[in-house]
Design a protein around this motif. Structure first.
Motif, short mmCIF file in Angstrom:
data_model
loop_
_atom_site.label_atom_id
_atom_site.label_comp_id
_atom_site.label_asym_id
_atom_site.label_seq_id
_atom_site.Cartn_x
_atom_site.Cartn_y
_atom_site.Cartn_z
N LEU A 196 0.56 -1.22 0.09
CA LEU A 196 0.29 -0.23 0.25
C LEU A 196 1.16 1.12 0.32
N ASP A 197 1.36 1.63 0.26
CA ASP A 197 3.37 2.27 -0.11
C ASP A 197 3.59 2.45 -1.41
N SER A 198 3.23 1.38 -2.12
CA SER A 198 3.40 1.88 -3.78
C SER A 198 2.05 2.95 -4.49
N PRO A 199 3.39 3.73 -5.01
CA PRO A 199 2.13 4.91 -6.43
C PRO A 199 1.48 4.23 -6.87
N ARG A 200 -0.01 4.68 -6.50
CA ARG A 200 -2.08 4.44 -7.82
C ARG A 200 -2.18 3.40 -6.85
N ALA A 201 -1.25 2.59 -5.73
CA ALA A 201 -1.85 1.20 -5.06
C ALA A 201 -3.46 1.88 -3.95
N TYR A 202 -4.32 1.36 -4.26
CA TYR A 202 -5.98 1.61 -3.47
C TYR A 202 -6.22 0.53 -3.21
N PHE A 203 -6.41 0.62 -1.61
CA PHE A 203 -7.12 -1.11 -1.16
C PHE A 203 -8.17 -0.92 -1.99
N TYR A 204 -9.14 0.59 -1.22
CA TYR A 204 -10.73 0.49 -1.86
C TYR A 204 -10.54 -0.33 -3.15
N ARG A 205 -9.94 0.10 -4.35
CA ARG A 205 -10.80 -0.83 -5.73
C ARG A 205 -10.03 -1.48 -5.67
N VAL A 206 -9.01 -2.53 -4.58
CA VAL A 206 -9.22 -3.33 -4.86
C VAL A 206 -10.19 -4.62 -3.89
N ILE A 207 -10.85 -3.99 -3.35
CA ILE A 207 -11.89 -4.74 -2.10
C ILE A 207 -13.82 -4.92 -3.32
N SER A 208 -13.60 -2.94 -4.43
CA SER A 208 -14.48 -3.97 -5.03
C SER A 208 -14.29 -4.20 -6.42
N THR A 209 -13.09 -4.89 -6.46
CA THR A 209 -12.98 -5.87 -7.28
C THR A 209 -13.33 -7.24 -7.11
N LEU A 210 -12.99 -7.57 -5.61
CA LEU A 210 -12.76 -8.73 -5.02
C LEU A 210 -14.40 -9.56 -4.14
N THR A 211 -15.11 -7.71 -4.17
CA THR A 211 -15.98 -7.69 -4.36
C THR A 211 -17.57 -8.01 -5.36
N ALA A 212 -16.91 -7.76 -6.25
CA ALA A 212 -17.79 -8.00 -8.13
C ALA A 212 -17.44 -9.36 -8.43
N HIS A 213 -16.31 -9.93 -8.40
CA HIS A 213 -15.68 -11.54 -8.38
C HIS A 213 -17.04 -12.37 -7.22
#
Length: 682
Positions: A136-153
Motif C-alpha cells: 500500500l506504499d506503492s504509487p497508485r495503490a488503492y485499497f478500496y478499488r481492490v475491495i470493489s474488485t473482490l466483491t464484484a468477483h
C-alpha cells in the motif's frame, strides 16, 4: 518446540500471483512474531523462505517452503508457495497440507489472474480463503478499488477486517474493524491513535458486521435490533464463517516494512480454521469418504513435498492426519504396500530443521531417507490403510530434448532427472523411441531452465536443451514394379541375387510382405532374406530418412545361381529394389497430427482460435464450460505445437488449460515436406 493441541495448530498456505509480495509477507510475519531480526528481501536473496540457491540467484520463489512458529499460544505453520505459473506444483503441495489459504494481493495490481487461480484451487481443495492487500506504499495503490474488485468477483463472502486510512496517497493509519481501533505503524511497531471520522471506514465496518451476522442467528437478531457486537462475538463469527467458506476476511498492510502485519497475524491466529476443522477426502479400498485430523485415530500421514538432495538424501515433508508419527515407527505406504521405517523426524524452519520427538495429528514434520515414497503418498499403520486424495498437480505442457553437454555423462543426466522428478511431480522424462531423444517436460521455459540448473548445481552435469525432433513418416502413393540385382565376382564363389518386387500403398503401420513366385524362380529358403532386407530398408526412407509406413512389398519373380546365390546376396538384391523402386512410387512425407483440447475464457476465444489457425490447425468444435469458458477441440500438426504453452500463457494470462495427444499421420503440405527434406540433406 512443544506439542500443541490439535485445535491450536493452524497451517496457513501463503499464495499469490508472482511479484504480489507473498514471500515478503511471510518475512514480515516472522519478523512481527520475533522469529527473525529483519525482513528479508527477495531481490537480495536474504529471505528465510527463499533459501534454495536457485531462488536466491533468480530473486523469486521456485519451490514450497515451510516455517513453523509458536505465536500467541498457537502453533502456526506458514507454507510459502511459488507464485509463478511455471512452479504451480508448489500450490498443490501447499494446499495438501493447509488448513486455510492467505492470498496476497498488491494494492496496485489488485485481483490478478494468478490470485484468481489460487482462489479456485483452494476452493476445489476445500481450503478456506482470506486475502491480504499489501504494497500500500506503492504509487497508485488503492485499497478500496481492490475491495470493489473482490466483491464484484466473489460477492458477499468478502469481509474487510483490517483497512487503511488514507490521506491523499499516503496511508496515515490502519483500522482494526473488529476492535474499532486505529493504529499508526512505524514498521512492525504500532501505537493506538484516534479513530478517523471517515465514511469509507464506516461503510467497511457495516460490510463486516453484515457478513458476521449472516453466519450466526443470534448475531443476526442483535444486528437487526441495533445492538453492538463484542469483539469476541465478531471473532467467533468470523472463525465460523471462514471455516464454512461463507466469509473470506480481507486484511491489509505494507509487506516490506511490516506495517499492520502484526495486527493481521493477531487476528488471523484467532479466526483461521485449525487443523481439527480440515476434512480430507480419503480412499479405503474401493470406498471413499472423509477424515478429519484426529489425535486418537490410528496413525496416518500424507507426504505433501519431497526434497531430493545428492548429499543429504531425500527429505519428505508430511502432515499427520491421524494419531502421531514418532522416530523408529514402522508405517506402510498405502500406494506400494511396502513398510517404511521412520527415521529422525524434524520441525521445519525454512531451510533449517530442528529435531522433534513426535509430530501429532494436525501438525507438520519432515523425515529423511524414506524408500519408495513420493509426494502424495499416505503412510499408515499396518492393517488400517487409507489413501488421502490430494489436490491434482498441473500436467506438463512444454517438452524439450535434453542432452548431456559432454559425451559419456548420459547416465548422470538420467540419475539426476530421476531425483528431480522425485522432488517435483510436474516434471516428466521419457525417451522417444522414434527419435531416440530424451525428452523432459515441465510447466514452462523457466521450469525447464531450473531443471538444467539443478542438474549442474546438484549433480555436476551440464545439459543442453533443444526443440525435440518431430517423428515424421514416409509412404508411397503409386504402385511400381522394379528389379533388384546384386552380382559380385571376386575370385572363388561369387555373390548373386536377383528379385522383381512390386511396391504398392496399403493401410498398415508396418510393412506387409508377400511372395507370388512361380516355378521356383527364387528358392523358398531365400524368401526370409528378401523380407529381412526390405525390413531393414523401411527403417530409413529415401526422402528424408524417416521410417516408411503403409507399404506392401510383393516378391513376384527373380533368378538365382546354384553356387553363388546366398541369403546375403538376396538381402542385398532386396535393398537394391527398395532404393530403385520407392523414388518411382510417388513417395510423400507424413506428419503427425494431434488432437488438442483447450479450455479458455470466453473473452480470449477468438485470439486462441486465431493462433490455432496459424499453426495449420483445424477447429472441429466448441463446447461451453462452466465459469464463462469455452472448450475448443482442434487437430493440429505436432510440429507446430512447440511453443503453444508459452503463447497460451500470454494470450490467456495463465487461464488456459489444454491437453494434446497424438492422433494419426497425414500427408505433409509440399512446403513443409520440402523444408524437412532439405534439413535432412544438410
Amino acid at each position: 518446540m512443544k506439542q500443541y493441541d490439535i485445535g491450536k495448530i493452524k497451517t496457513i498456505a501463503l499464495l499469490g500471483h508472482g511479484s504480489s509480495g507473498k514471500t515478503t509477507l511471510a518475512e514480515a510475519m516472522l519478523y512481527s512474531a520475533g522469529k527473525t531480526d529483519r525482513i528479508g528481501k527477495t531481490a537480495d536473496g536474504t529471505t528465510v523462505m527463499d533459501f534454495d540457491a536457485e531462488e536466491k540467484k533468480r530473486g523469486t520463489s521456485v519451490s514450497t517452503a515451510v516455517y513453523q512458529l509458536e505465536y500467541n499460544d498457537y502453533k502456526l505453520n506458514l507454507i510459502d508457495a511459488p507464485g509463478l505459473f511455471d512452479f504451480a506444483g508448489g500450490v498443490s503441495e501447499a494446499l495438501t497440507a493447509a488448513d486455510c489459504a492467505l492470498i496476497a494481493l498488491s494494492g496496485k495490481s489488485g485481483l490478478t489472474v494468478g490470485a484468481q487461480l489460487n482462489y479456485d484451487s483452494a476452493k476445489e481443495a476445500g481450503v478456506p480463503v482470506a486475502f491480504f492487500v499489501g504494497k500500500l506504499d506503492s504509487p497508485r495503490a488503492y485499497f478500496y478499488r481492490v475491495i470493489s474488485t473482490l466483491t464484484a468477483h466473489y460477492g458477499a463472502v468478502i469481509c474487510p477486517v483490517v483497512i487503511p486510512y488514507v490521506e491523499g496517497e499516503t496511508v496515515v493509519s490502519f483500522v482494526d474493524l473488529i476492535a474499532g481501533k486505529a493504529y499508526k505503524c512505524d514498521g512492525v511497531n504500532k501505537t493506538e491513535t484516534d479513530m478517523p471520522d471517515n465514511a469509507d471506514i464506516s461503510n467497511m465496518r457495516d460490510v463486516m458486521l453484515e457478513a458476521v451476522a449472516s453466519v450466526d442467528e443470534a448475531l443476526m437478531e442483535k444486528y437487526f435490533g441495533g445492538e453492538e457486537f463484542t469483539a469476541d462475538e465478531i471473532k467467533a463469527a468470523l472463525a465460523k464463517g471462514m471455516a464454512s467458506g461463507d466469509i473470506a476476511p480481507v486484511f491489509c498492510g505494507i509487506n516490506q516494512t511490516g506495517a499492520a502485519v502484526g495486527i493481521c497475524l493477531d487476528i488471523l491466529s484467532d479466526i483461521a480454521p485449525s487443523a481439527a476443522v480440515r476434512a480430507y477426502n480419503i480412499k479405503n479400498g474401493d470406498a471413499e469418504g472423509q477424515m478429519n485430523c484426529n489425535e486418537t485415530a490410528t496413525t496416518a500421514a500424507v507426504v505433501f513435498k519431497t526434497i531430493a538432495d545428492p548429499f543429504v538424501g531425500k527429505l519428505s515433508y508430511f502432515k499427520v492426519i491421524g494419531g502421531s508419527v514418532k522416530s523408529d515407527m514402522k508405517l506402510v505406504n498405502s500406494r506400494t504396500g511396502e513398510e517404511e521405517k521412520i527415521g529422525k523426524i524434524m520441525w521445519l524452519k525454512g531451510g533449517k530443521q530442528e529435531d522433534a520427538d513426535c509430530v501429532n495429528a494436525g501438525d507438520i514434520g519432515a523425515v529423511a531417507k524414506l524408500g519408495d515414497v513420493r509426494t502424495g503418498d499416505t503412510l499408515c499403520t499396518a492393517g488400517r490403510l487409507v489413501e488421502v486424495i490430494t489436490p491434482a498437480f498441473p500436467k506438463p505442457s512444454l517438452s524439450m530434448c535434453i542432452k548431456a553437454a559432454k559425451k559419456g555423462e548420459e547416465e548422470k543426466v538420467a540419475q539426476g532427472l530421476a531425483r528431480i522428478i522425485d522432488e517435483d511431480p510436474t516434471i516428466t522424462a521419457t525417451t522417444d523411441k522414434e527419435t531416440r531423444e530424451q525428452v523432459v517436460s515441465g510447466l514452462g521455459e523457466q521450469h525447464l531452465d531450473i531443471v538444467a540448473s539443478k542438474l549442474k548445481a546438484k549433480f555436476g552435469v551440464e545439459v543442453v536443451l533443444s526443440v525435440p525432433k518431430v517423428a515424421y513418416r514416409e509412404t508411397i502413393k503409386k504402385k511400381v514394379k522394379v528389379q533388384g540385382r546384386h552380382k559380385k565376382q571376386s575370385g572363388g564363389h561369387g555373390q548373386f541375387g536377383d528379385v522383381w518386387i512390386e511396391f504398392e500403398p496399403c493401410d498398415s503401420d508396418d510393412m506387409i510382405f508377400e511372395e507370388k513366385v512361380f516355378g521356383g524362380a527364387v528358392p523358398k529358403n531365400f524368401f526370409p532374406a528378401v523380407e529381412n532386407g526390405l525390413r531393414e530398408c523401411v527403417k530409413k526412407g529415401t526422402l528424408a530418412g524417416y521410417p516408411v509406413v503403409g507399404l506392401k512389398a510383393i516378391l513376384v519373380d527373380g533368378s538365382y545361381h546354384p553356387v553363388d546365390s546366398s541369403e546375403m546376396a538376396f538381402k542385398m538384391a532386396a535393398a537394391a529394389a527398395f532404393k530403385a523402386g520407392i523414388p518411382q512410387a510417388a513417395p510423400v512425407l507424413l506428419e503427425p497430427i494431434g488432437t488438442l483440447n483447450v479450455t479458455v475464457p470466453d473473452d480470449v476465444m477468438g485470439d486462441v482460435i486465431g493462433d490455432i489457425n496459424k499453426r495449420r490447425g483445424r477447429v472441429l468444435g466448441m463446447n461451453p464450460v462452466a465459469g464463462r469458458k469455452q472448450e475448443i477441440i482442434a487437430e493440429v500438426p505436432m510440429s507446430e505445437m512447440g511453443d503453444f504453452a508459452t503463447v497460451m500463457r500470454s494470450i490467456a494470462q495463465g487461464r488456459a488449460v489444454f491437453d494434446f495427444k497424438f492422433e494419426r499421420y497425414e500427408e505433409a503440405p509440399p512446403f513443409i515436406a520440402q523444408k524437412v527434406i532439405a534439413e535432412a540433406q544438410e
